[in-house]
Design a protein around this motif. Structure first.
Motif, mmCIF file in Angstrom:
data_model
loop_
_atom_site.group_PDB
_atom_site.id
_atom_site.type_symbol
_atom_site.label_atom_id
_atom_site.label_comp_id
_atom_site.label_asym_id
_atom_site.label_seq_id
_atom_site.Cartn_x
_atom_site.Cartn_y
_atom_site.Cartn_z
ATOM 1 N N GLY A 101 0.781 -1.226 0.000
ATOM 2 C CA GLY A 101 0.000 0.000 0.000
ATOM 3 C C GLY A 101 0.817 1.283 0.000
ATOM 4 O O GLY A 101 0.252 2.369 0.087
ATOM 5 N N THR A 102 2.137 1.168 -0.085
ATOM 6 C CA THR A 102 3.027 2.322 -0.127
ATOM 7 C C THR A 102 3.731 2.344 -1.478
ATOM 8 O O THR A 102 4.200 1.309 -1.948
ATOM 9 C CB THR A 102 4.086 2.237 0.997
ATOM 10 O OG1 THR A 102 3.418 2.224 2.265
ATOM 11 C CG2 THR A 102 5.055 3.403 0.947
ATOM 12 N N LEU A 103 3.789 3.519 -2.096
ATOM 13 C CA LEU A 103 4.510 3.646 -3.356
ATOM 14 C C LEU A 103 5.960 3.989 -3.058
ATOM 15 O O LEU A 103 6.247 4.983 -2.388
ATOM 16 C CB LEU A 103 3.891 4.730 -4.244
ATOM 17 C CG LEU A 103 4.592 4.991 -5.579
ATOM 18 C CD1 LEU A 103 4.616 3.735 -6.451
ATOM 19 C CD2 LEU A 103 3.933 6.147 -6.311
ATOM 20 N N MET A 104 6.866 3.145 -3.522
ATOM 21 C CA MET A 104 8.293 3.367 -3.383
ATOM 22 C C MET A 104 8.772 3.971 -4.698
ATOM 23 O O MET A 104 8.625 3.364 -5.755
ATOM 24 C CB MET A 104 9.021 2.048 -3.116
ATOM 25 C CG MET A 104 10.522 2.190 -3.070
ATOM 26 S SD MET A 104 11.361 0.593 -2.866
ATOM 27 C CE MET A 104 10.969 -0.194 -4.436
ATOM 28 N N ILE A 105 9.331 5.184 -4.628
ATOM 29 C CA ILE A 105 9.829 5.880 -5.808
ATOM 30 C C ILE A 105 11.346 5.969 -5.706
ATOM 31 O O ILE A 105 11.891 6.336 -4.667
ATOM 32 C CB ILE A 105 9.263 7.314 -5.891
ATOM 33 C CG1 ILE A 105 7.748 7.299 -6.057
ATOM 34 C CG2 ILE A 105 9.923 8.104 -7.005
ATOM 35 C CD1 ILE A 105 7.267 6.995 -7.432
ATOM 36 N N LYS A 106 12.023 5.658 -6.804
ATOM 37 C CA LYS A 106 13.479 5.749 -6.850
ATOM 38 C C LYS A 106 13.892 6.965 -7.669
ATOM 39 O O LYS A 106 13.390 7.189 -8.774
ATOM 40 C CB LYS A 106 14.089 4.489 -7.468
ATOM 41 C CG LYS A 106 13.870 3.231 -6.652
ATOM 42 C CD LYS A 106 14.715 3.229 -5.401
ATOM 43 C CE LYS A 106 14.631 1.879 -4.709
ATOM 44 N NZ LYS A 106 15.530 1.796 -3.563
#
Length: 137
Positions: free
Chosen positions: A89-94
């Motif tokens: 449920g969390t968006l991980m952005i690189k």
């Protein structure tokens, strides 16, 4: 009471707006919880990635974030997102680590960085986190 509004948002508090939105009627903004990793950015160490974890409030889904619009901001300069993935449920952005490091001229005890972008329908979202930036002479 009138139609049409322009809103400028300064997420990192430096006096320069990171996001300007002009609407024809109703303005909607989604506040996001942002967690930047690492908490301490060492400018002497070349990083491959800086990661932002994004959570949205109830009624919004991180799957609706348009990753191509997401940027990490510091004092009026930004680094675009390279890719993203949803985990629990969390968006991980690189973000490219060297690009992010280039945003900082030197050490900063408390640097407020912002992450902002748009949902697929164009609704803006954003939030900020505080990190420490170090550079040994």
């Amino acid at each position: 009471g009138e139609e049409g509004v322009t809103v400028q948002m300064d997420f990192d508090g430096d006096g320069t707006p990171e996001l300007t939105v002009t609407t024809e009627s109703i303005f909607t903004f989604v506040p996001a919880e942002i967690d930047i990793d690492p908490d301490t950015l060492n400018l002497n160490f070349k990083r491959k990635w800086v990661t932002a974890y994004i959570e949205l409030p109830g009624g919004y889904d991180v799957a609706d974030i348009n990753v191509g619009t997401v940027k990490l901001w510091y004092e009026g300069t930004s680094s675009p997102a390279k890719w993203g993935d949803i985990q629990d449920g969390t968006l991980m952005i690189k973000f490219d680590g060297e690009d992010v490091q280039d945003l900082f001229p030197g050490s900063v005890d408390t640097a407020t960085v912002a992450v902002a972008g748009e949902l697929q329908d164009g609704t803006p979202f954003g939030g900020n986190d505080t990190i420490r930036v170090i550079k040994k002479p």
